[in-house]
Design an enzyme around this catalytic site. Structure first.
Site, short mmCIF file in Angstrom:
data_model
loop_
_atom_site.label_atom_id
_atom_site.label_comp_id
_atom_site.label_asym_id
_atom_site.label_seq_id
_atom_site.Cartn_x
_atom_site.Cartn_y
_atom_site.Cartn_z
CD GLU A 124 36.45 -71.47 -15.77
OE1 GLU A 124 35.71 -72.44 -15.98
OE2 GLU A 124 37.62 -71.59 -15.39
CD GLU B 211 29.52 -73.46 -18.53
OE1 GLU B 211 30.69 -73.73 -18.85
OE2 GLU B 211 29.03 -72.33 -18.61
#
Length: 544
Positions: A267, A488
């Site tokens: 991320e 997600e």
């Protein structure tokens, strides 16, 4: 004795009365629920006239709030994430090895899924500098191509293990760890403890990684004779090698997306809430104390105050009173010290450094793809001028994407959102997500956001969480800058409520939605009950 008997009898009567009242209440609520469902079903039949060919169960799911209204024309493709252990071999991914994976892929194809997402681990595929092994990913791509499934490949330049949901341990390559230790290239907190999960963004352009096996050896003379690579060059080489190893699957569209890992867990963020020091809902800790981040801060202060040496010296250090991992929003935020000149300068530098890292990572990924044979072939075909009646084969390069973490705790705070700020997201007013979308639009990349299955009312009150607000801010930024949105789920939860929230999120995002990725193909997802729920979700996502 008689008094005790009377008291016991009264207690039994009271307990029986309570049970009767509870049963009547449950029956009344169930009756109200049935009437509500019946009303929704009647309304659906009257308003949409039950289009011919639409199964009745689709209307029933919509009536229960488990799906979108039937008759829609917007289809959102669903991908399922492969087990983390696949990077170590198919036999580690599922109990039955390759055969079990083949059966799971058969089920996904039959259920209508678009494909799978898989982590391509740096630590598992480049065990020596520029010596790559992508055999297991070629096998997966071949299996998916045979079933007309696609592959989203995540370039995972981070360590697996230690975070929520990590079921195995895959460290960074040993030669990377040795070089990072020698050059202090890890993110470091105020305690001086390094985060050995990924390389610090301040070392992106520092040439300290070996370029061959001989330069990674212990011999100092051999190392001196070989040129060193920057992390950006190492990332570029890795992506180019992956695209070359799977060139035919890249060319035919089987590999449809390359997600560029930009930090911990893949991320774009700092490792502000890293295990085992952090516990939810602590705000986290700033990660700017390694030598290279400190040098970058000093350089930024000197550039901001070229004629004021005292201000440059003061702003060259992090402001006092910064929180620790498990702190609640303390004086630094409640006293609005983050809005004072020193705090405002620091948070802008901290956040902008992350955005600059994003731009550098996307540029390196683009160069890696263009260097590969697949990218070169598409570039050559684009420059060719076809003669009349001549048809050139159509080739399409995979799309890039970047994952943004859903740091939803303390997002209800207006002036300061400390958990996001510690992660590098200067998100007050949603401006950070606007800046991310602007950078992604410049690179033609997609935004992948986590926590699409969460809702505000299901979080502890102490956390002051607002995952739904975050999703709305990200969607506004995507619409404003024309960036595709993908989502997600943050946790492996296949209950009715989380899946219903996923559908609601995508009903709001239908105009910019590009896809949904579900965690995670494994024993939990493959139970009969969860398989049925996933199949219903895929069907609903196909009719938003």
């Amino acid at each position: 004795m008689q008094r005790e008997c009377i008291a016991e009898r009264n207690r039994r009567r009271s307990a029986e009365c309570i049970r009767r009242r509870e049963r009547r209440g449950e029956e009344r609520r169930e009756d109200e629920r049935r009437r509500w469902v019946a009303g929704r079903m009647e309304a659906a039949a009257e308003e949409m006239q039950m289009a011919r060919g639409t199964p009745a169960w689709r209307y029933y799911l919509w009536a229960l709030g488990l799906g979108a209204a039937p008759g829609g024309s917007r289809a959102v493709p669903v991908f399922v994430m492969m087990p983390l252990e696949f990077g170590l071999g198919a036999e580690r991914a599922l109990a039955g090895g390759e055969r079990a994976l083949e059966l799971a892929l058969d089920w996904l194809a039959a259920a209508g899924a678009r494909g799978v997402m898989v982590d391509v681990w740096w630590g598992a595929c480049e065990r020596a500098p520029r010596e790559y092994d992508f055999a297991r990913y070629r096998w997966l791509a071949a299996q998916c191509a045979a079933r007309q499934l696609q592959v989203q490949a995540t370039m995972s330049f981070h360590r697996c293990g230690g975070n929520v949901g990590d079921s195995c341990h895959i460290p960074l390559p040993a030669w990377v760890e040795r070089a990072a230790d020698a050059h202090h290239a890890w993110y470091t907190d105020a305690h001086g403890e390094p985060a050995r999960e990924c390389l610090s963004l301040a070392t992106d352009e520092l040439p300290f990684l070996p370029s061959s096996s001989s330069s990674s050896s212990s011999s100092s003379s051999a190392a001196a004779a070989q040129p060193m690579r920057t992390p950006l060059v190492a990332y570029e080489d890795f992506i180019a090698a992956f695209c070359d190893a799977l060139r035919e699957f890249v060319a035919d569209g089987t590999v449809c997306e390359l997600q560029v890992g930009c930090g911990p867990c893949g991320e774009l963020r700092y490792p502000s809430y890293r295990a085992p020091r952090w516990r939810f809902p602590g705000v986290g800790a700033f990660q700017c104390y390694d030598p290279h981040m400190r040098a970058a801060l000093r350089a930024a202060a000197a550039a901001a105050f070229p004629h004021d040496a005292s201000a440059a010296a003061a702003f060259a250090e992090p402001p006092p009173g910064l929180p620790d991992y498990n702190d609640m929003p303390g004086e630094f935020f409640t006293s609005k010290a983050h809005d004072e000149p020193h705090g405002a300068f620091f948070r802008d530098w901290y956040s902008t450094a992350l955005l600059d890292h994003l731009s550098r990572m996307l540029a390196a990924a683009q160069r890696g793809l263009e260097r590969s044979e697949s990218g070169s072939a598409v570039h050559r075909s684009a420059q060719q001028q076809p003669q009349p009646q001549q048809q050139l084969p159509q080739q399409q390069l995979p799309m890039f994407s970047v994952k943004i973490s859903g740091v939803h705790w303390f997002a209800q705070m207006r002036d300061a959102r400390p958990a996001e700020l510690c992660a590098g997201y200067d998100a007050a007013g949603g401006k950070f997500y606007e800046r991310v979308a602007e950078r992604l639009a410049e690179a033609g990349a997609m935004l992948n956001f986590t926590c699409v299955e969460m809702w505000d009312g299901n979080q502890p009150r102490l956390a002051r969480a607002a995952p739904e607000r975050l999703v709305q801010e990200v969607l506004r930024a995507c619409r404003r800058h024309g960036v595709a949105f993908a989502g997600e789920n943050a946790l492996e939860n296949y209950g009715h409520a989380p899946l219903r929230q996923v559908v609601r999120t995508y009903e709001l995002a239908a105009d910019v939605a590009h896809g949904l990725t579900l965690l995670r193909l494994g024993d939990k997802m493959l139970t009969p009950q969860h398989r049925r729920r996933i199949e219903c979700l895929i069907c609903n996502m196909a009719h938003l």
